[in-house]
Design a protein around this motif. Sequence first.
Motif, PDB file in Angstrom:
ATOM      1  N   THR A 110       0.064  -1.780  -8.236  1.00 19.02           N
ATOM      2  CA  THR A 110       1.152  -2.168  -9.124  1.00 19.02           C
ATOM      3  C   THR A 110       2.358  -1.254  -8.944  1.00 19.02           C
ATOM      4  OG1 THR A 110      -0.017  -0.951 -10.843  1.00 19.02           O
ATOM      5  CG2 THR A 110      -0.132  -3.341 -10.931  1.00 19.02           C
ATOM      6  N   LEU A 111       2.122   0.013  -8.584  1.00 16.59           N
ATOM      7  CA  LEU A 111       3.257   0.892  -8.290  1.00 16.59           C
ATOM      8  C   LEU A 111       3.925   0.453  -6.995  1.00 16.59           C
ATOM      9  CD1 LEU A 111       4.972   3.297  -9.037  1.00 16.59           C
ATOM     10  CD2 LEU A 111       3.394   4.771  -7.802  1.00 16.59           C
ATOM     11  N   SER A 112       3.114   0.036  -6.007  1.00 11.72           N
ATOM     12  CA  SER A 112       3.682  -0.493  -4.770  1.00 11.72           C
ATOM     13  C   SER A 112       4.567  -1.694  -5.064  1.00 11.72           C
ATOM     14  CB  SER A 112       2.583  -0.922  -3.802  1.00 11.72           C
ATOM     15  OG  SER A 112       1.717   0.133  -3.497  1.00 11.72           O
ATOM     16  N   ALA A 113       4.073  -2.582  -5.939  1.00 14.49           N
ATOM     17  CA  ALA A 113       4.851  -3.768  -6.284  1.00 14.49           C
ATOM     18  C   ALA A 113       6.150  -3.356  -6.961  1.00 14.49           C
ATOM     19  CB  ALA A 113       4.048  -4.688  -7.193  1.00 14.49           C
ATOM     20  N   GLY A 160       0.817  -1.210   0.000  1.00  7.95           N
ATOM     21  CA  GLY A 160       0.000   0.000   0.000  1.00  7.95           C
ATOM     22  C   GLY A 160       0.844   1.251   0.000  1.00  7.95           C
ATOM     23  N   HIS A 161       2.150   1.106  -0.250  1.00  7.54           N
ATOM     24  CA  HIS A 161       3.022   2.272  -0.133  1.00  7.54           C
ATOM     25  C   HIS A 161       2.748   3.304  -1.206  1.00  7.54           C
ATOM     26  CE1 HIS A 161       6.133   3.658   2.485  1.00  7.54           C
ATOM     27  NE2 HIS A 161       6.831   4.134   1.479  1.00  7.54           N
ATOM     28  N   ALA A 162       2.338   2.833  -2.373  1.00 12.42           N
ATOM     29  CA  ALA A 162       2.017   3.785  -3.447  1.00 12.42           C
ATOM     30  C   ALA A 162       0.852   4.664  -3.022  1.00 12.42           C
ATOM     31  CB  ALA A 162       1.675   3.040  -4.724  1.00 12.42           C
ATOM     32  N   ALA A 163      -0.064   4.108  -2.235  1.00 13.32           N
ATOM     33  CA  ALA A 163      -1.200   4.908  -1.792  1.00 13.32           C
ATOM     34  C   ALA A 163      -0.713   6.102  -0.967  1.00 13.32           C
ATOM     35  CB  ALA A 163      -2.162   4.051  -0.968  1.00 13.32           C
ATOM     36  N   ILE A 164       0.299   5.872  -0.157  1.00 17.51           N
ATOM     37  CA  ILE A 164       0.853   6.949   0.664  1.00 17.51           C
ATOM     38  C   ILE A 164       1.532   7.980  -0.236  1.00 17.51           C
ATOM     39  CG2 ILE A 164       2.500   7.477   2.484  1.00 17.51           C
ATOM     40  CD1 ILE A 164       2.070   4.630   3.520  1.00 17.51           C
ATOM     41  N   PHE A 165       2.382   7.479  -1.103  1.00 17.25           N
ATOM     42  CA  PHE A 165       3.120   8.338  -2.023  1.00 17.25           C
ATOM     43  C   PHE A 165       2.167   9.115  -2.917  1.00 17.25           C
ATOM     44  CE2 PHE A 165       6.513   9.505  -4.835  1.00 17.25           C
ATOM     45  CZ  PHE A 165       6.047   9.334  -6.126  1.00 17.25           C
ATOM     46  N   GLY A 166       1.226   8.389  -3.524  1.00 16.97           N
ATOM     47  CA  GLY A 166       0.311   9.007  -4.477  1.00 16.97           C
ATOM     48  C   GLY A 166      -0.626  10.013  -3.830  1.00 16.97           C
ATOM     49  N   THR A 167      -1.053   9.734  -2.595  1.00 16.19           N
ATOM     50  CA  THR A 167      -1.926  10.691  -1.915  1.00 16.19           C
ATOM     51  C   THR A 167      -1.190  12.009  -1.712  1.00 16.19           C
ATOM     52  OG1 THR A 167      -2.991   8.868  -0.751  1.00 16.19           O
ATOM     53  CG2 THR A 167      -3.394  11.077   0.086  1.00 16.19           C
ATOM     54  N   ALA A 168       0.090  11.925  -1.382  1.00 19.61           N
ATOM     55  CA  ALA A 168       0.877  13.155  -1.256  1.00 19.61           C
ATOM     56  C   ALA A 168       0.886  13.900  -2.585  1.00 19.61           C
ATOM     57  CB  ALA A 168       2.305  12.815  -0.833  1.00 19.61           C
TER      58      ALA A 168
END
Lengths: 319, 407, 289
Positions: free
Chosen positions: A237-240, A52-60
């Motif tokens: 997929t970005l997290s992956a 779920g790391h992309a969710a953190i990055f992308g939300t920023a």
Amino acid sequence: MIRQLPLLILLALPLLLGDGYHLRFAAEVLIMATAVISLDLLIGYGGLVSLGHAAIFGTAAYAAALTAIRFGANLPLVLAAGVIAATVIAGLMALLARRSSGLFFLILTLVGGQIVWEVAFHWRDLTGAADGLRGIPPLTLDLGITSLPLASSPALYLVAAIICLAGLSLARSFVDAPIGRALVGTREQPLRMEALGYDIGRIRLRTMLAAGVIAGLAGSIYPFVNQYVGPNAVHWTLSAAMIIMAVLGGVGTLYGGLIGAVVYMTIQTYLSSYTDRWQLIIGAIFVGTVILMPHGIMPVIGSLARRLGWRNPEADHGA
Amino acid sequence: MKLDTIGVTPFTISRRGILAGGSALALASAIGAPRIARAAEPLRIGLVTSLSGTFTSLGESMRAGLQLLLAEAGNEMGGRAVELIVEDDQGKPDEGVRKVRKLLSQDKVDIICGVISAAVALAIRDVVTEAQVPTFISNASANALAREAASPLVFRPTKTSWMLGSTGARWVHDRIAKSGGMTLGADYAAGREYIGDFVSTFQELGGSVDEQLWTPLGTTDFAPLLTNVAAAGPEFVYAFFPGADGVRFLQQMRDFQLTDRVKLIGPGALFDQEDVIPAAGDAALGGVNTFQQSPDAPNARAFVEAYGRARGGRLPGEASTAGYVTGQVIKAAVDAVAGDVADKERFKRAILDQPVETAMGRMAFDPRNNQAILDIFVNEVKKDAEGRPFNTVVHIYEGVRDPGPQA
Amino acid sequence: MAYYLIQALNAVSLSVLLMLLALGLSLMLSLMNFINLAHGSFYLLGSYVAIFWLAAGLPWYLALPAAFLAAALAGLILDRYPLGLFYQRTHLMQVLLTYGLSVMFADLMRWGFGAEIMSLPMPDALRGVVFILGLPFPLYRLYVIGVGIVLAFGLWYLVERTLWGAAMRACVSDRRMVETLGIDTRRIFTVAMVVAGGLGGLAGALGGGLLSAYPGLDEEVLLLALLVVVVGGLGNMTGTVLSAILTGFITTFARIFLPEFANVISLGAVAAILLIRPDGLFAHKARRV
């Protein structure tokens, strides 16, 4: 300082070499590298693989873009918006996955991230839905008296480089602090840590928040590189891909994030111009790394450096 | 440019081609391709298409269509040799922007064309506008590009979603039912556009739709939805699901034996001759669609034959026709300015002044937003002489023009 | 009344499909403590095999065994190298290895089979509908339900009632002890991998009639399977079956009552379940310390 020297050289080099397009790409690599470094805190030191790391990055990224569109693209404002948004999401995710580890942590972060994606994909008024956000004003730095435009490639690269260095030192200080050591403890001997009175959930929360801050810094300037942000920025997929970058570079080494990002993104963008089979190549390199170099490329470089006489005063904390 | 495209002869010479030629890529009939002596500077065209990710099959078709046109034109436009550089946007807007930047600064292309996905098109719009490069959006049909996101040098030689949704409503109102029916759609931008435009035009004509049902993108199981349809027994169903979702929807509709009981209408992409019908097969029979493209269209005969020969008997669908037509439009304009694309105003006027005869019919451009004004075909999927499901033209709405910026 | 009955049957068919997707994964987890993120690739391979088998006009009732064999063969080869090396490694390493392999397989299959969507040529015997209380229900779905139940039962029997199954279960509890009894545990793991892979392919062959086959489906299937397995609880095949039923029903009825939010509801339900029961719904109570 000697230790940072090669890194500083590496970061300053492209400024001398590259032209607008390559430099902009390098900026993007640095941004991604910073996000991967923050992920390494979770994977390498905490033993927590997060999808779920992309969710953190992308939300920023979304927060920064929206702030820029509404209030102008002033760098400190944009950074603040991004960091706050990322930290909130990171905190929520930490609360969601408090009691889980291993496969469950993976799935829960995946689920959390996909919920964020569903919001980004459907909420047209806020996020532009599937079309994403366009018309993002160029980045500037308001110094009160004057305003420095930061939209050119060298400026963006410089900003990205500074943020990468900042992220790296934040991560390094987190790892060296008592909480960093406690984090490694929760990975190695969770039962013993609990017996000693450590609150694993609290440690995890703090780690996620720290990772959120660093990823938030990176995510905030992401929209300004391509003048666009879309739901892909929060998709699993970005997290992956970030996990692949972390592993390629070397999990638990922090620096590895930089190398992994360089390798992955170069293949993705440059190799795809030459062959349709670039995904096969990335997959093969990744599998090769996992089988033959499970600690990633970084330690291999590290041992080469040691052989060439480079002293390494600090021991590796990593995996 | 990759030399491993199946069946279509890549005549273009590019730096990439020289590099790739070193490896054993003698697959295609590249052997025997004449090396064109370069008298003048070659015209560099950058094709941005999806060669990995969700839209791969569409992206490959678009590339094949354009390559076919170039082959037929002797790889020459306006007296200059054409150098085609193909880049993969992987179906992702960020990658699309990166590739466009690369095409502009590294390959120094004169013209950019292609783009399957609406999200990619919208993402690159600002980049190409700033760089002032003539850009032809071949496939993405987002309404926004003809309205608030229109740009002086961005041309769209294909339809907008509105054109299909509204003609669908006109057809239904004229021939099927004045009111009633159901809409079923995938809940994402394109689905919302097609169905939204259908419903608003239907309402303008005095009708109203009984029920609107939505499912998330990537739905595998349409059973609950179809049971609802079976229970309601509507006069008609206007539906849109992209790609694999569409195939599954058609098949499951047939599984539930609704194909005979309910009239199914949709935008042409639901019944795409190349992308959907080969997989859906007989499940697509009886479906009606409005589309800017048809393998049965009078202007398309030659193209359909040539494409079939180039790609093993396939019938072309939207993406391949789009690639071919884009090539036709670019060629017509470049020929008109005798190869001088540096004068952008003159190039633009060449496009706007003279309609082009393309495989989609006669194509003129609206000077307000550079959007093509097209004939929209009403296709019904019937069995052709060989028993294959085939989009047969039953009606043509001529000269359909998107309402444009004030809509 | 008929309406809800049909929707319930729809839910059952979805549940059976999910169960089939998840069982291979669950088998590997419970019998070998091995996470296989390449499971989706086995599924897709099975789909393609079934499609080509039926397109070639070969007898339809042999399509399932053909797909099983093809995927089982793939499992055998992979067990040799490189999966076999990772049976004793941490879950993290297994996740990384199998994910990388799945990326490679996805591209290989795209290269080999093309990017176009392919549909299963439905055999005539399985076309058509049955009318239940006036509403149509496809025959093929009944077939899937039937085969699925038989398969699940067969698997249960294999694991719980045969010597092979007993040996496999014993391997997970105490491998060393099993070896002292003279049983080659490495061989047992190979068998488990072959069976699990074959199951994945079988699910693909059956599911092909409902989902078609195209690049990217392997990822979607893997996600669904993972969700079902995790919600059910690891190391527990009964849990997987029950979780599949639960997920199938929640998803189907979410699609009926709140179609636009169906995905979010499903995701939310998974999150809620894992919040309340972090080890899954039907997990074995692990000994604490």
